[in-house]
Design a protein around this motif. Structure first.
Motif, PDB file in Angstrom:
ATOM      1  N   GLY A   1      12.206  65.215  37.048  1.00 46.85           N
ATOM      2  CA  GLY A   1      13.018  66.437  37.122  1.00 46.85           C
ATOM      3  C   GLY A   1      12.461  67.450  38.101  1.00 46.85           C
ATOM      4  O   GLY A   1      12.966  68.577  38.180  1.00 46.85           O
TER       5      GLY A   1
ATOM      6  N   ALA B   1      13.020  59.146  37.200  1.00 49.02           N
ATOM      7  CA  ALA B   1      11.935  59.093  38.194  1.00 49.02           C
ATOM      8  C   ALA B   1      11.967  57.743  38.896  1.00 49.02           C
ATOM      9  O   ALA B   1      12.198  56.710  38.267  1.00 49.02           O
ATOM     10  CB  ALA B   1      10.579  59.289  37.514  1.00 49.02           C
ATOM     11  N   GLY B   2      11.762  57.760  40.191  1.00 48.80           N
ATOM     12  CA  GLY B   2      11.780  56.503  40.924  1.00 48.80           C
ATOM     13  C   GLY B   2      11.265  56.738  42.329  1.00 48.80           C
ATOM     14  O   GLY B   2      11.224  57.877  42.811  1.00 48.80           O
ATOM     15  N   ALA B   3      10.861  55.678  42.978  1.00 45.91           N
ATOM     16  CA  ALA B   3      10.344  55.812  44.341  1.00 45.91           C
ATOM     17  C   ALA B   3      10.438  54.477  45.066  1.00 45.91           C
ATOM     18  O   ALA B   3      10.544  53.426  44.438  1.00 45.91           O
ATOM     19  CB  ALA B   3       8.891  56.283  44.293  1.00 45.91           C
TER      20      ALA B   3
ATOM     21  N   ARG C   1       4.663  64.784  37.342  1.00 47.39           N
ATOM     22  CA  ARG C   1       3.308  64.221  37.480  1.00 47.39           C
ATOM     23  C   ARG C   1       2.320  65.239  38.012  1.00 47.39           C
ATOM     24  O   ARG C   1       1.123  65.128  37.797  1.00 47.39           O
ATOM     25  CB  ARG C   1       3.324  62.990  38.372  1.00 47.39           C
ATOM     26  CG  ARG C   1       3.841  63.253  39.763  1.00 47.39           C
ATOM     27  CD  ARG C   1       3.764  62.017  40.614  1.00 47.39           C
ATOM     28  NE  ARG C   1       4.762  62.102  41.675  1.00 47.39           N
ATOM     29  CZ  ARG C   1       4.942  61.213  42.606  1.00 47.39           C
ATOM     30  NH1 ARG C   1       4.210  60.133  42.607  1.00 47.39           N
ATOM     31  NH2 ARG C   1       5.866  61.374  43.529  1.00 47.39           N
TER      32      ARG C   1
ATOM     33  N   GLY D   1      24.950  57.337  44.373  1.00 41.87           N
ATOM     34  CA  GLY D   1      25.426  57.346  45.754  1.00 41.87           C
ATOM     35  C   GLY D   1      24.253  57.659  46.673  1.00 41.87           C
ATOM     36  O   GLY D   1      23.091  57.541  46.273  1.00 41.87           O
ATOM     37  N   TRP D   2      24.557  58.057  47.908  1.00 42.71           N
ATOM     38  CA  TRP D   2      23.494  58.438  48.863  1.00 42.71           C
ATOM     39  C   TRP D   2      23.342  59.957  48.816  1.00 42.71           C
ATOM     40  O   TRP D   2      24.290  60.690  49.118  1.00 42.71           O
ATOM     41  CB  TRP D   2      23.881  58.022  50.272  1.00 42.71           C
ATOM     42  CG  TRP D   2      23.890  56.533  50.478  1.00 42.71           C
ATOM     43  CD1 TRP D   2      23.165  55.589  49.803  1.00 42.71           C
ATOM     44  CD2 TRP D   2      24.664  55.817  51.449  1.00 42.71           C
ATOM     45  NE1 TRP D   2      23.445  54.337  50.284  1.00 42.71           N
ATOM     46  CE2 TRP D   2      24.347  54.450  51.300  1.00 42.71           C
ATOM     47  CE3 TRP D   2      25.580  56.197  52.427  1.00 42.71           C
ATOM     48  CZ2 TRP D   2      24.923  53.464  52.088  1.00 42.71           C
ATOM     49  CZ3 TRP D   2      26.146  55.209  53.208  1.00 42.71           C
ATOM     50  CH2 TRP D   2      25.818  53.859  53.043  1.00 42.71           C
TER      51      TRP D   2
ATOM     52  N   GLY E   1      14.857  66.653  43.930  1.00 41.56           N
ATOM     53  CA  GLY E   1      16.111  65.966  44.214  1.00 41.56           C
ATOM     54  C   GLY E   1      17.134  65.942  43.080  1.00 41.56           C
ATOM     55  O   GLY E   1      17.506  66.975  42.512  1.00 41.56           O
TER      56      GLY E   1
ATOM     57  N   ASP F   1       1.729  60.523  35.099  1.00 48.27           N
ATOM     58  CA  ASP F   1       1.982  59.700  36.285  1.00 48.27           C
ATOM     59  C   ASP F   1       2.650  58.426  35.783  1.00 48.27           C
ATOM     60  O   ASP F   1       2.012  57.570  35.165  1.00 48.27           O
ATOM     61  CB  ASP F   1       0.657  59.386  36.995  1.00 48.27           C
ATOM     62  CG  ASP F   1       0.874  58.455  38.181  1.00 48.27           C
ATOM     63  OD1 ASP F   1       1.992  57.900  38.312  1.00 48.27           O
ATOM     64  OD2 ASP F   1      -0.067  58.273  38.966  1.00 48.27           O
ATOM     65  N   LEU F   2       3.931  58.308  36.052  1.00 50.08           N
ATOM     66  CA  LEU F   2       4.706  57.225  35.444  1.00 50.08           C
ATOM     67  C   LEU F   2       4.489  55.874  36.134  1.00 50.08           C
ATOM     68  O   LEU F   2       5.082  54.882  35.717  1.00 50.08           O
ATOM     69  CB  LEU F   2       6.195  57.591  35.446  1.00 50.08           C
ATOM     70  CG  LEU F   2       6.537  58.838  34.621  1.00 50.08           C
ATOM     71  CD1 LEU F   2       8.005  59.215  34.802  1.00 50.08           C
ATOM     72  CD2 LEU F   2       6.234  58.626  33.139  1.00 50.08           C
TER      73      LEU F   2
ATOM     74  N   SER G   1      20.283  52.259  41.560  1.00 53.06           N
ATOM     75  CA  SER G   1      20.617  52.557  42.958  1.00 53.06           C
ATOM     76  C   SER G   1      21.649  51.550  43.440  1.00 53.06           C
ATOM     77  O   SER G   1      21.633  50.383  43.016  1.00 53.06           O
ATOM     78  CB  SER G   1      19.352  52.436  43.799  1.00 53.06           C
ATOM     79  OG  SER G   1      19.695  52.294  45.156  1.00 53.06           O
TER      80      SER G   1
ATOM     81  N   THR H   1      17.894  64.056  49.392  1.00 54.46           N
ATOM     82  CA  THR H   1      16.758  64.476  48.562  1.00 54.46           C
ATOM     83  C   THR H   1      15.463  64.275  49.342  1.00 54.46           C
ATOM     84  O   THR H   1      15.414  63.477  50.272  1.00 54.46           O
ATOM     85  CB  THR H   1      16.668  63.625  47.272  1.00 54.46           C
ATOM     86  OG1 THR H   1      16.409  62.263  47.657  1.00 54.46           O
ATOM     87  CG2 THR H   1      17.922  63.697  46.447  1.00 54.46           C
TER      88      THR H   1
HETATM   89  N1  LIG Z   1      18.520  59.933  46.918  1.00 55.66           N
HETATM   90  C1  LIG Z   1      19.305  58.860  46.905  1.00 55.66           C
HETATM   91  O1  LIG Z   1      20.128  58.666  47.804  1.00 55.66           O
HETATM   92  C2  LIG Z   1      19.211  57.873  45.776  1.00 55.66           C
HETATM   93  C3  LIG Z   1      20.071  56.775  45.823  1.00 55.66           C
HETATM   94  C4  LIG Z   1      20.029  55.849  44.797  1.00 55.66           C
HETATM   95  C5  LIG Z   1      19.163  56.040  43.734  1.00 55.66           C
HETATM   96  N2  LIG Z   1      18.339  57.113  43.709  1.00 55.66           N
HETATM   97  C6  LIG Z   1      17.448  57.243  42.554  1.00 55.66           C
HETATM   98  O2  LIG Z   1      17.555  58.534  42.018  1.00 55.66           O
HETATM   99  C7  LIG Z   1      16.332  58.900  41.368  1.00 55.66           C
HETATM  100  C8  LIG Z   1      15.872  60.247  41.881  1.00 55.66           C
HETATM  101  O3  LIG Z   1      15.564  60.104  43.272  1.00 55.66           O
HETATM  102  P1  LIG Z   1      15.614  61.296  44.329  1.00 55.66           P
HETATM  103  O4  LIG Z   1      16.376  60.824  45.478  1.00 55.66           O
HETATM  104  O5  LIG Z   1      15.979  62.567  43.651  1.00 55.66           O
HETATM  105  O6  LIG Z   1      14.087  61.304  44.794  1.00 55.66           O
HETATM  106  P2  LIG Z   1      12.956  62.433  44.781  1.00 55.66           P
HETATM  107  O7  LIG Z   1      13.467  63.665  45.404  1.00 55.66           O
HETATM  108  O8  LIG Z   1      11.747  61.800  45.404  1.00 55.66           O
HETATM  109  O9  LIG Z   1      12.680  62.633  43.247  1.00 55.66           O
HETATM  110  C9  LIG Z   1      12.022  61.621  42.527  1.00 55.66           C
HETATM  111  C10 LIG Z   1      11.443  62.187  41.267  1.00 55.66           C
HETATM  112  O10 LIG Z   1      10.659  61.160  40.611  1.00 55.66           O
HETATM  113  C11 LIG Z   1       9.341  61.659  40.401  1.00 55.66           C
HETATM  114  N3  LIG Z   1       8.351  60.594  40.470  1.00 55.66           N
HETATM  115  C12 LIG Z   1       8.209  59.664  41.437  1.00 55.66           C
HETATM  116  N4  LIG Z   1       7.128  58.887  41.168  1.00 55.66           N
HETATM  117  C13 LIG Z   1       6.604  59.336  39.999  1.00 55.66           C
HETATM  118  C14 LIG Z   1       5.489  58.981  39.211  1.00 55.66           C
HETATM  119  N5  LIG Z   1       4.663  57.993  39.568  1.00 55.66           N
HETATM  120  N6  LIG Z   1       5.239  59.666  38.080  1.00 55.66           N
HETATM  121  C15 LIG Z   1       6.045  60.685  37.696  1.00 55.66           C
HETATM  122  N7  LIG Z   1       7.119  61.092  38.408  1.00 55.66           N
HETATM  123  C16 LIG Z   1       7.385  60.422  39.546  1.00 55.66           C
HETATM  124  C17 LIG Z   1       9.127  62.658  41.523  1.00 55.66           C
HETATM  125  O11 LIG Z   1       8.053  63.527  41.209  1.00 55.66           O
HETATM  126  P3  LIG Z   1       7.423  64.483  42.357  1.00 55.66           P
HETATM  127  O12 LIG Z   1       8.328  65.694  42.420  1.00 55.66           O
HETATM  128  O13 LIG Z   1       6.074  64.812  41.825  1.00 55.66           O
HETATM  129  O14 LIG Z   1       7.424  63.718  43.636  1.00 55.66           O
HETATM  130  C18 LIG Z   1      10.479  63.342  41.537  1.00 55.66           C
HETATM  131  O15 LIG Z   1      10.590  64.273  40.490  1.00 55.66           O
HETATM  132  C19 LIG Z   1      15.350  57.770  41.671  1.00 55.66           C
HETATM  133  O16 LIG Z   1      15.296  56.877  40.591  1.00 55.66           O
HETATM  134  C20 LIG Z   1      15.971  57.090  42.872  1.00 55.66           C
HETATM  135  O17 LIG Z   1      15.584  55.731  42.951  1.00 55.66           O
HETATM  136  C21 LIG Z   1      18.334  58.035  44.716  1.00 55.66           C
END
Ligand SMILES: NC(=O)c1ccc[n+]([C@@H]2O[C@H](COP(=O)([O-])OP(=O)(O)OC[C@H]3O[C@@H](n4cnc5c(N)ncnc54)[C@H](OP(=O)(O)O)[C@@H]3O)[C@@H](O)[C@H]2O)c1
Length: 469
Positions: free
Chosen positions: A199, A278-280, A223, A384-385, A202, A250-251, A327, A388
């Motif tokens: 949270g 949360a995802g990366a 984290r 979607g895309w 993004g 730290d997930l 995703s 973030t």
């Molecule tokens: N953006 C897109 O176009 C897109 C498309 C498809 C799916 N998604 C999915 O949507 C979700 C959110 O992504 P987002 O685009 O908003 O990315 P983001 O801006 O990088 O946000 C990701 C969040 O996950 C947290 N996180 C990552 N690794 C972690 C860990 N090891 N431990 C705890 N927290 C962790 C991050 O924490 P920090 O703030 O500390 O970095 C952040 O709060 C993800 O699951 C991603 O795969 C995104």
């Protein structure tokens, strides 16, 4: 001058209706023309408070600033809005009715320029249709559920079959097109406790704002202690009446996930909604100190373990929901049960990510079947895309290429919030959602796992997390 009057009735108490509408940021939940709404002033809702709205009128995106110009609780609210070419006066009158409330919403719209005034006759029809749609949504929120499940249209079915139109649906245009036909809006989340991972940035950060706007109690998992505390401070500033706290973990470390679950279970009260967001995506293969490839650990094993460990707490909440953020990338891959840790072949970040996200969708389907009898509904979705920090840093080339087409974080979070709050979504199980509509889980040949592969996959995941259960 365009003059619109709409009346609705519902089961809420007049005071609840008044409180909900006084927070004009909630307008984004019930008026389909509003793309985003923010309070521009801090503190409690009061006369003179300003709200910034981004709206879609026809094909145009316009910004408006609204002032709360009069309030007489719990009977009357008046908002005055001004945009570049027109102004609007919204008068809301609420009175008790035998089974709840009766609300009369009057809107007056006037154009500032002679050219705008000439257009009045032509746009009046559109504005009346928008107002009727908004009132239908508001009635759903305040008055109960109309019980219809959103169905894919012929266009979305076609998009699911053909890759290119399907991808167009991932963009902001896809979102805006879909939004035109949403019959349902979320319902207030008061009294529901939401646990949200990721949270702090993004999509998750936008979802956190949306949950608080709907009155939910939020526990955010971050984290980085400083970053997480700062985000929570900002959330409290935006929603002063909200209950929001945080946990640090730290997930990517399963031991940390286990400790987090223990802390959460020790707290009193159930968790009603768990969002595994949360995802990366990583461009190089790295292993965590526990020996797992980092994408696998963060995007699949961690949500698996957290959900498993929190099941008693979720089952204690009647009608709990689990929402797994996957995703659209998962369409490109199938699961590899014999090589979850990506030891074989040349490592490719997007492939590792897509496999983990594919796995998360399969887990959602399996849990949905298992948890049905415990009154827990499980949903997978993709946003979607979305523009973030995560997308920008993990796929910089792709980000530059598609930037003008990306959705806002609010748009990406919309279906998460809807799945958490909509009565009708709570009655579905195991579906994969985009833009409040269930979508196919397979478009490309060779990505569907056999029953045996699914069983092997589940066994492999269980084996890896077993030491942490
Ligand atoms: N953006 C897109 O176009 C897109 C498309 C498809 C799916 N998604 C999915 O949507 C979700 C959110 O992504 P987002 O685009 O908003 O990315 P983001 O801006 O990088 O946000 C990701 C969040 O996950 C947290 N996180 C990552 N690794 C972690 C860990 N090891 N431990 C705890 N927290 C962790 C991050 O924490 P920090 O703030 O500390 O970095 C952040 O709060 C993800 O699951 C991603 O795969 C995104």
């Amino acid at each position: 001058m365009i003059h619109i009057v709409e009346t609705i009735t519902g089961r809420c108490r007049p005071q609840e209706v008044y409180d909900y509408l006084a927070d004009f940021t909630n307008v984004q939940a019930w008026d389909p023309t509003v793309l985003a709404a923010r309070a521009l002033d801090d503190g409690p809702f009061r006369r003179g408070m300003r709200f910034g709205l981004k709206m879609q009128i026809g094909l145009r995106c316009v910004s408006m600033t609204y002032h709360l110009v009069a309030m007489d609780p719990p009977k009357r609210l008046v908002f005055f809005g001004r945009g570049a070419s027109f102004k609007a006066l919204d008068v809301i009158e609420i009175e008790p009715a035998p089974k709840g409330f009766r609300l009369v919403y009057t809107v007056g719209i006037a154009f500032d320029t002679p050219a705008g005034s000439r257009l009045e006759g032509r746009v009046a029809f559109l504005m009346r249709a928008n107002a009727r749609r908004a009132m239908r949504c508001l009635r759903t929120i305040l008055g109960g559920d109309d019980g219809r499940l959103p169905k894919p249209t012929a266009l979305t079915v076609l998009a699911d079959r053909l890759v290119l139109p399907g991808l167009a649906g991932f963009t902001r245009l896809g979102y805006r097109l879909a939004r035109r036909r949403w019959p349902l809006a979320p319902r207030p989340l008061a009294g529901r406790r939401i646990l949200l991972t990721g949270g702090t940035s993004g999509i998750g950060r936008a979802a956190a704002h949306q949950f608080l706007a709907l009155g939910g109690d939020l526990t955010l998992v971050g984290r980085d202690p400083e970053k997480t505390a700062a985000v929570v401070r900002d959330l409290r500033k935006q929603s002063p009446a909200a209950t929001v706290d945080f946990e640090i973990a730290d997930l990517s470390r399963l031991a940390a996930v286990r400790d987090l679950a223990q802390r959460l279970r020790r707290r009193s009260g159930p968790i009603h909604i768990l969002i595994n967001n949360a995802g990366a995506l990583f461009d190089r293969r790295e292993e965590t100190p526990e020996g797992f490839e980092r994408t696998l650990a963060t995007d699949l094993l961690s949500p698996y373990l957290l959900t498993r460990l929190l099941l008693p707490t979720l089952q204690a909440a009647r009608g709990a929901r689990i929402i797994n953020v996957s995703s659209g990338g998962m369409y490109t891959q199938k699961i590899h049960p014999a090589d979850l840790n990506y030891n074989r072949g040349v490592y490719d970040g997007p492939t590792a990510y897509a496999r983990a996200k594919r796995g998360l969708v399969i887990l959602s389907e399996v849990w949905a079947a298992e948890l049905r009898e415990h009154n827990v509904s499980v949903h997978a979705m993709h946003p979607g895309w979305v523009d973030t920090p995560g997308l920008q840093s993990s796929l910089p080339g792709f980000y530059r290429l598609v930037r003008p087409l990306l959705r806002t974080p609010d748009e990406g979070a919309d279906t998460i919030t809807w799945l958490a709050a909509s009565p009708v979504a709570g009655r579905t199980q195991g579906l994969f959602w985009l833009d409040r509509t269930p979508r196919t889980t397979h478009t490309l040949p060779g990505t569907r796992a056999t029953a045996v592969e699914r069983r092997l996959f589940l066994q492999a995941v269980e084996r890896l997390v077993a030491p942490y259960l």
